[in-house]
Design a protein around this motif. Structure first.
Motif, PDB file in Angstrom:
ATOM      1  N   THR A  30       0.837  -1.205   0.000  1.00  0.00           N
ATOM      2  CA  THR A  30       0.000   0.000   0.000  1.00  0.00           C
ATOM      3  C   THR A  30       0.871   1.254   0.000  1.00  0.00           C
ATOM      4  N   SER A  31       2.173   1.094   0.234  1.00  0.00           N
ATOM      5  CA  SER A  31       3.024   2.263   0.477  1.00  0.00           C
ATOM      6  C   SER A  31       3.330   3.014  -0.818  1.00  0.00           C
ATOM      7  N   TYR A  32       2.436   3.902  -1.167  1.00  0.00           N
ATOM      8  CA  TYR A  32       2.631   4.863  -2.258  1.00  0.00           C
ATOM      9  C   TYR A  32       2.623   6.270  -1.656  1.00  0.00           C
ATOM     10  N   LEU A  51      -6.356   2.635  -3.822  1.00  0.00           N
ATOM     11  CA  LEU A  51      -6.524   1.570  -4.821  1.00  0.00           C
ATOM     12  C   LEU A  51      -5.808   0.293  -4.347  1.00  0.00           C
ATOM     13  N   ALA A  52      -4.652   0.463  -3.703  1.00  0.00           N
ATOM     14  CA  ALA A  52      -3.911  -0.706  -3.203  1.00  0.00           C
ATOM     15  C   ALA A  52      -4.678  -1.383  -2.071  1.00  0.00           C
ATOM     16  N   GLN A  53      -5.312  -0.584  -1.205  1.00  0.00           N
ATOM     17  CA  GLN A  53      -6.145  -1.193  -0.145  1.00  0.00           C
ATOM     18  C   GLN A  53      -7.245  -2.052  -0.772  1.00  0.00           C
ATOM     19  N   PRO A  78       3.825  -2.942   7.422  1.00  0.00           N
ATOM     20  CA  PRO A  78       3.760  -4.388   7.681  1.00  0.00           C
ATOM     21  C   PRO A  78       2.936  -5.159   6.663  1.00  0.00           C
ATOM     22  N   ASP A  79       2.072  -4.482   5.883  1.00  0.00           N
ATOM     23  CA  ASP A  79       1.204  -5.223   4.952  1.00  0.00           C
ATOM     24  C   ASP A  79       1.881  -5.549   3.619  1.00  0.00           C
ATOM     25  N   SER A  80       3.086  -5.047   3.376  1.00  0.00           N
ATOM     26  CA  SER A  80       3.733  -5.314   2.078  1.00  0.00           C
ATOM     27  C   SER A  80       4.088  -6.791   1.938  1.00  0.00           C
ATOM     28  N   GLY A  81       4.285  -7.215   0.713  1.00  0.00           N
ATOM     29  CA  GLY A  81       4.627  -8.619   0.515  1.00  0.00           C
ATOM     30  C   GLY A  81       4.811  -8.954  -0.949  1.00  0.00           C
ATOM     31  N   ILE A  82       4.498 -10.199  -1.256  1.00  0.00           N
ATOM     32  CA  ILE A  82       4.798 -10.759  -2.575  1.00  0.00           C
ATOM     33  C   ILE A  82       3.532 -11.408  -3.138  1.00  0.00           C
TER      34      ILE A  82
END
Ligand SMILES: Cc1cc2nc3c(=O)[nH]c(=O)nc-3n(C[C@H](O)[C@H](O)[C@H](O)COP(=O)(O)OP(=O)(O)OC[C@H]3O[C@@H](n4cnc5c(N)ncnc54)[C@H](O)[C@@H]3O)c2cc1C
Length: 387
Positions: free
Chosen positions: A53-55, A63-65, A141-145
């Protein structure tokens, strides 16, 4: 001539997601791919893509949420686990073109948990990184792959299960709008559709050009490199996050993912070439540049093991293009500007809504297609932080 509600051109991530959502809603859908499904000539192959979500822009954060919810929905429908949360770091040098404060305000506005960290705080928690003093770091913490090729294959499979007709090895040669829709010309016969979703990425202008509707597009060959750290356990997803270095030159990378290597790359290396000019041969200069960055910033990253090429098609300001062509509104364009994989199920759903309902509740207000009458296409021209 065969008739469909919607024809999708291009079966990369975005076209596959559109075909899935269109067919899920019961639309008679045909989708064309010029090569074999899962080919390596576009932007959607290989394994990992960063989700985050980190923009530094509230519109992209929101939009990422939404995309996290749409990934969860598709995972529930497909029964496949496609996303992996690792946490993520965005490193922003204070003398560079980007500002950590944009991230803090965008994430804060959307209520996304995040932290602003000093280099010492980063080093305490992730000693694998060695940062210079002038870097601010955003942790989410929500970032990932997300798994790229598996996601695309799953979307295609479920589109078929829902009744979509997928014609691979079938290049679309031209689009001819008429009073009731669009004639889609292919080497294996023509079809008529009420609407066309054009998700052809680097090839988009080959079909828009003859309609006098080219969009500003820069195409380049990119490359990603897999490094073999001596201690691969230290780069396990529980101990090492996805990361992005946001500066004049942007780099990004991953923890280990399915193999004891860590993937890293430079974003937008301006190795300009059209799809026809692509060599598929990695550039030794770009590899040397990346290796130097890695040995400084992640000293234990190890030797470069292998390099894979792929393709970027980006707009000058890195904003997406999602919307109807102004002079041919039955043709809806989707272009991901080199950072759209994380939004795949959301963009697919939005495309289905635009094709079937003529509107979407998601905010795509700055993603309009530029035209002679509307040269900015709704775009506000603030550069977007990729990746
Ligand atoms: C190396 C790399 C790393 C990336 N990392 C990230 C990341 O970490 N996170 C993230 O969010 N995004 C990332 N991206 C961006 C993301 O992967 C792309 O935005 C996304 O995959 C684009 O999908 P697409 O379907 O638009 O394009 P593509 O996958 O290129 O698909 C377009 C398809 O259209 C087909 N086609 C074109 N013309 C025709 C025609 N006339 N007839 C029939 N078929 C046609 C092509 O053959 C192709 O299959 C990365 C991209 C690359 C290349």
């Amino acid at each position: 001539m065969e008739h469909f509600d919607v024809a999708v051109v291009g079966m990369g991530a975005l076209g596959s997601a559109a075909a899935y959502h269109l067919s899920r809603r019961g639309a008679r859908t045909v989708a064309f791919e010029q090569f074999e499904l899962g080919h390596v000539r576009g932007a959607s192959h290989d394994t990992s893509r960063i989700i985050r979500t980190s923009y530094g822009s509230p519109q992209y954060v929101r939009l990422a949420q939404t995309s996290y919810r749409d990934w969860a929905d598709f995972e529930a429908v497909s029964g496949e686990r496609l996303t992996t949360v690792t946490g993520g770091l965005v490193f922003i040098p204070t003398d560079g073109p980007f500002a950590a404060s944009d991230f803090v305000s965008s994430l804060g506005e959307a209520g996304v948990p995040h932290e602003l960290l000093s280099p010492d705080q980063v080093h305490q928690r992730w000693p694998q990184f060695s940062l210079p003093p002038h870097v601010e770091t955003i942790y989410t913490p929500d970032s990932g792959i997300v798994h790229a090729s598996r996601s695309v294959a799953a979307l295609q499979m479920h589109a078929r299960v829902n009744g979509a007709v997928i014609r691979d090895r079938t290049p679309v040669l031209g689009l001819t709008p008429d009073d009731t829709g669009v004639v889609v010309r292919t080497a294996h016969g023509d079809v008529h559709a009420d609407k066309v979703v054009l998700a052809a990425d680097a090839w988009t202008n080959e079909l828009l050009g003859p309609l006098g509707a080219e969009i500003p597009l820069i195409t380049m060959q990119e490359q990603v490199t897999y490094f073999a750290p001596g201690d691969s356990d230290a780069f396990d997803r529980d101990r090492f996050p996805v990361w992005i270095w946001e500066d004049e030159q942007c780099f990004y990378g991953f923890p280990t993912y399915g193999e004891p290597t860590i993937k890293a790359a430079r974003d937008r290396s301006d190795n300009l070439m059209s799809p026809e000019e692509r060599t598929f041969v990695p550039s030794p200069e770009l590899l040397a540049e990346l290796t130097s960055f890695m040995s400084t910033t992640i000293p234990a990253s190890g030797e470069a093991l292998r390099t894979v090429t792929c393709q970027y098609a980006i707009t000058p300001d890195r904003n997406f293009v999602i919307g109807p062509v102004p002079q041919h509104p039955d043709i809806i364009v989707a272009l991901g500007a080199g950072h759209a994989f994380k939004f795949t199920p959301t963009i697919g759903r939005i495309l289905a809504e635009l094709a079937l309902d003529g509107r979407t509740a998601d905010d795509i207000s700055t993603f309009g297609v530029a035209s002679a009458a509307n040269p900015a296409g709704g775009i506000d021209h603030r550069p977007v932080l990729a990746h």
